[in-house]
Scaffold this motif. Sequence first.
Motif, PDB file in Angstrom:
ATOM      1  N   ALA A 197      37.772  33.020 -21.730  1.00 43.56           N
ATOM      2  CA  ALA A 197      37.269  33.432 -20.418  1.00 43.56           C
ATOM      3  C   ALA A 197      38.160  32.866 -19.325  1.00 43.56           C
ATOM      4  O   ALA A 197      38.235  31.648 -19.138  1.00 43.56           O
ATOM      5  CB  ALA A 197      35.832  32.954 -20.230  1.00 43.56           C
ATOM      6  N   ASP A 198      38.842  33.746 -18.613  1.00 37.36           N
ATOM      7  CA  ASP A 198      39.777  33.353 -17.563  1.00 37.36           C
ATOM      8  C   ASP A 198      39.020  33.216 -16.243  1.00 37.36           C
ATOM      9  O   ASP A 198      38.476  34.193 -15.726  1.00 37.36           O
ATOM     10  CB  ASP A 198      40.887  34.395 -17.436  1.00 37.36           C
ATOM     11  N   THR A 199      38.978  32.006 -15.697  1.00 37.15           N
ATOM     12  CA  THR A 199      38.241  31.785 -14.453  1.00 37.15           C
ATOM     13  C   THR A 199      38.859  32.541 -13.277  1.00 37.15           C
ATOM     14  O   THR A 199      38.181  32.755 -12.272  1.00 37.15           O
ATOM     15  CB  THR A 199      38.174  30.282 -14.118  1.00 37.15           C
ATOM     16  N   GLN A 253      22.690  30.249 -15.252  1.00 37.16           N
ATOM     17  CA  GLN A 253      22.708  31.688 -15.497  1.00 37.16           C
ATOM     18  C   GLN A 253      24.057  32.278 -15.110  1.00 37.16           C
ATOM     19  O   GLN A 253      24.565  33.191 -15.780  1.00 37.16           O
ATOM     20  CB  GLN A 253      21.593  32.382 -14.715  1.00 37.16           C
ATOM     21  N   ARG A 254      24.653  31.757 -14.043  1.00 35.31           N
ATOM     22  CA  ARG A 254      25.977  32.231 -13.637  1.00 35.31           C
ATOM     23  C   ARG A 254      27.011  31.917 -14.713  1.00 35.31           C
ATOM     24  O   ARG A 254      27.880  32.756 -15.020  1.00 35.31           O
ATOM     25  CB  ARG A 254      26.377  31.581 -12.312  1.00 35.31           C
ATOM     26  N   LEU A 255      26.935  30.730 -15.314  1.00 33.86           N
ATOM     27  CA  LEU A 255      27.834  30.391 -16.410  1.00 33.86           C
ATOM     28  C   LEU A 255      27.588  31.300 -17.610  1.00 33.86           C
ATOM     29  O   LEU A 255      28.537  31.775 -18.245  1.00 33.86           O
ATOM     30  CB  LEU A 255      27.637  28.929 -16.820  1.00 33.86           C
ATOM     31  N   TYR A 256      26.326  31.543 -17.913  1.00 34.18           N
ATOM     32  CA  TYR A 256      25.968  32.415 -19.035  1.00 34.18           C
ATOM     33  C   TYR A 256      26.559  33.806 -18.826  1.00 34.18           C
ATOM     34  O   TYR A 256      27.176  34.378 -19.738  1.00 34.18           O
ATOM     35  CB  TYR A 256      24.447  32.481 -19.165  1.00 34.18           C
ATOM     36  N   ASP A 257      26.377  34.350 -17.638  1.00 36.87           N
ATOM     37  CA  ASP A 257      26.890  35.694 -17.348  1.00 36.87           C
ATOM     38  C   ASP A 257      28.415  35.734 -17.428  1.00 36.87           C
ATOM     39  O   ASP A 257      29.004  36.715 -17.912  1.00 36.87           O
ATOM     40  CB  ASP A 257      26.431  36.151 -15.959  1.00 36.87           C
ATOM     41  N   PHE A 258      29.057  34.663 -16.968  1.00 38.64           N
ATOM     42  CA  PHE A 258      30.516  34.588 -16.999  1.00 38.64           C
ATOM     43  C   PHE A 258      31.029  34.604 -18.439  1.00 38.64           C
ATOM     44  O   PHE A 258      31.938  35.380 -18.792  1.00 38.64           O
ATOM     45  CB  PHE A 258      30.983  33.321 -16.285  1.00 38.64           C
ATOM     46  N   GLU A 262      33.355  37.597 -19.733  1.00 37.09           N
ATOM     47  CA  GLU A 262      34.771  37.270 -19.917  1.00 37.09           C
ATOM     48  C   GLU A 262      35.068  36.725 -21.310  1.00 37.09           C
ATOM     49  O   GLU A 262      36.220  36.742 -21.744  1.00 37.09           O
ATOM     50  CB  GLU A 262      35.226  36.275 -18.844  1.00 37.09           C
ATOM     51  N   GLY A 263      34.041  36.222 -21.993  1.00 33.27           N
ATOM     52  CA  GLY A 263      34.236  35.730 -23.362  1.00 33.27           C
ATOM     53  C   GLY A 263      33.655  36.669 -24.392  1.00 33.27           C
ATOM     54  O   GLY A 263      33.326  36.247 -25.509  1.00 33.27           O
ATOM     55  N   ALA A 264      33.571  37.949 -24.048  1.00 31.68           N
ATOM     56  CA  ALA A 264      32.894  38.930 -24.903  1.00 31.68           C
ATOM     57  C   ALA A 264      33.480  38.994 -26.305  1.00 31.68           C
ATOM     58  O   ALA A 264      32.746  39.135 -27.293  1.00 31.68           O
ATOM     59  CB  ALA A 264      32.947  40.308 -24.240  1.00 31.68           C
ATOM     60  N   GLU A 265      34.796  38.891 -26.417  1.00 30.09           N
ATOM     61  CA  GLU A 265      35.428  38.995 -27.734  1.00 30.09           C
ATOM     62  C   GLU A 265      35.006  37.840 -28.633  1.00 30.09           C
ATOM     63  O   GLU A 265      34.694  38.034 -29.811  1.00 30.09           O
ATOM     64  CB  GLU A 265      36.950  39.008 -27.585  1.00 30.09           C
TER      65      GLU A 265
END
Length: 477
Positions: A197-199, A253-258, A262-265
């Motif tokens: 996940a790229d910030t 929740q914001r971290l979870y959504d991120f 972005e870390g879907a793979e």
Amino acid sequence: MTSGGMPSIPSSISPPPVSLPLRNIPGSYGLPLLGSIGDRLDYYWFQGPDKFFRTRMEKNRSTVFRTNVPPSFPFISADPRVVAVLDCKSFAHLFDMEIVEKNNVLVGDFMPSISFTGNMRVCAYLDTSEPNHSKVKNFITDILRRSSRIWISELESNLSTMWDGIELEMAKNKQSGFRNFLQPALFNFFSKTLAGADTAKSPEVAKSGYIDVIIWLGLQLVPTIHIGVLQPLEEIFLHSFRLPFFPIASRYQRLYDFFQKEGAEVVERGVTEFGLTKEEAIHNLIFTMGFNAYGGFSLFFPVLLDRILNDKTGLQQRILKEVRSKSSSGLTFESVKEMDLIYSIVYETLRLDPPVPSQYARARKDFKLTSYNSTYNIKKGELLCGYQPLVMRDPEVFDEPEAFNPDRFRGEKGAALLDYLFWSNGPQTGTPSEKNKQCAGKDLVVLTGVVFVAYIFKRYDSIAGEGGSITAFQRAN
């Protein structure tokens, strides 16, 4: 490895001959309620953790004794009674998963609300006997294996950004607070390497994600941490009850959504290859990144740097010579592995200042615990507590145990001492697996510490600082 999958315990500290005398465990829990309150006040207020364990070890004339450890009464429903194990031989029992278990054992009998982890028990709270432990441990191990392809390059990139910021601040103020630049660098680094996940794709997370994690960690752990200021307010407001999740709920929740986006793979691999639900994959990913990696390195790196900055024996020049001679082609896994001085410095820092000072385990069954001179009966259900800053100063194992010796772990004699370096929830020579609780990334932790030091001395000929601030440096030509 044993058949139970525990990290190998060195033969020199394995169960001894039956000729050792059986001894009753000394020490006491004191009067009901009053004993735990007195021990709690000593631990947090009057003595601090180090003196707390030292004085009881001296009083009982034993490295194994009964005592209470906080948190406890009045509003935390945790049983404070433990058997302290403060030498390398007795401490090693904490990692034998055939005789101990770690179900909901993280900080003694205390456990933060699982609302902080999506209302589920993440890997840290799972015993090895639980099916989900294997799934999550293998998922995390796979993440670390895959991340090794970009680990050093991403670390160098974030260290470059960090030190650029430090230099800019020093140009204005003549000094720079090290942690102010370290924490966002660590957050960006671990988000990319562990979660992919790229910030940079989320400016809001890039700006405040590391702060979110700090608050999230603090709300969980403050009831267990000795701060040593503003007493008795600390006891009344910070150590008396579990802190609630709701102040951090929206940030979490914001971290979870991120991480979900972005870390879907990585999350998808957790589901398809390891049998986790999407929610289990994400919450365990956040815990691994935030609690284990970010939290651990936020403590470890400042101490490691302070050890080098405070040295008066010419250590910087020795490090400089090693780095320049071993990294002419850059920092790689191969070149870094040849830096045995820096490896020894990293090991020695982990010995004296482990990021997690205490380890706990609960007896899975009745067994005999062994120290150097005695054996002790441990009953099923009893909680064992090892305070590592004292265990790692065991004079039976380490010469001049209180001294920082940067060469301690070099050569054959130094390599043998790695059997007794337990910072990772197991000996440094152990092998993490789904059958034990040893840190999956223990070898990457050490390597990352070595790269951190090597990068500094590729960039600078010398560096100075104190009290968490950088005050001077000389750039390399």
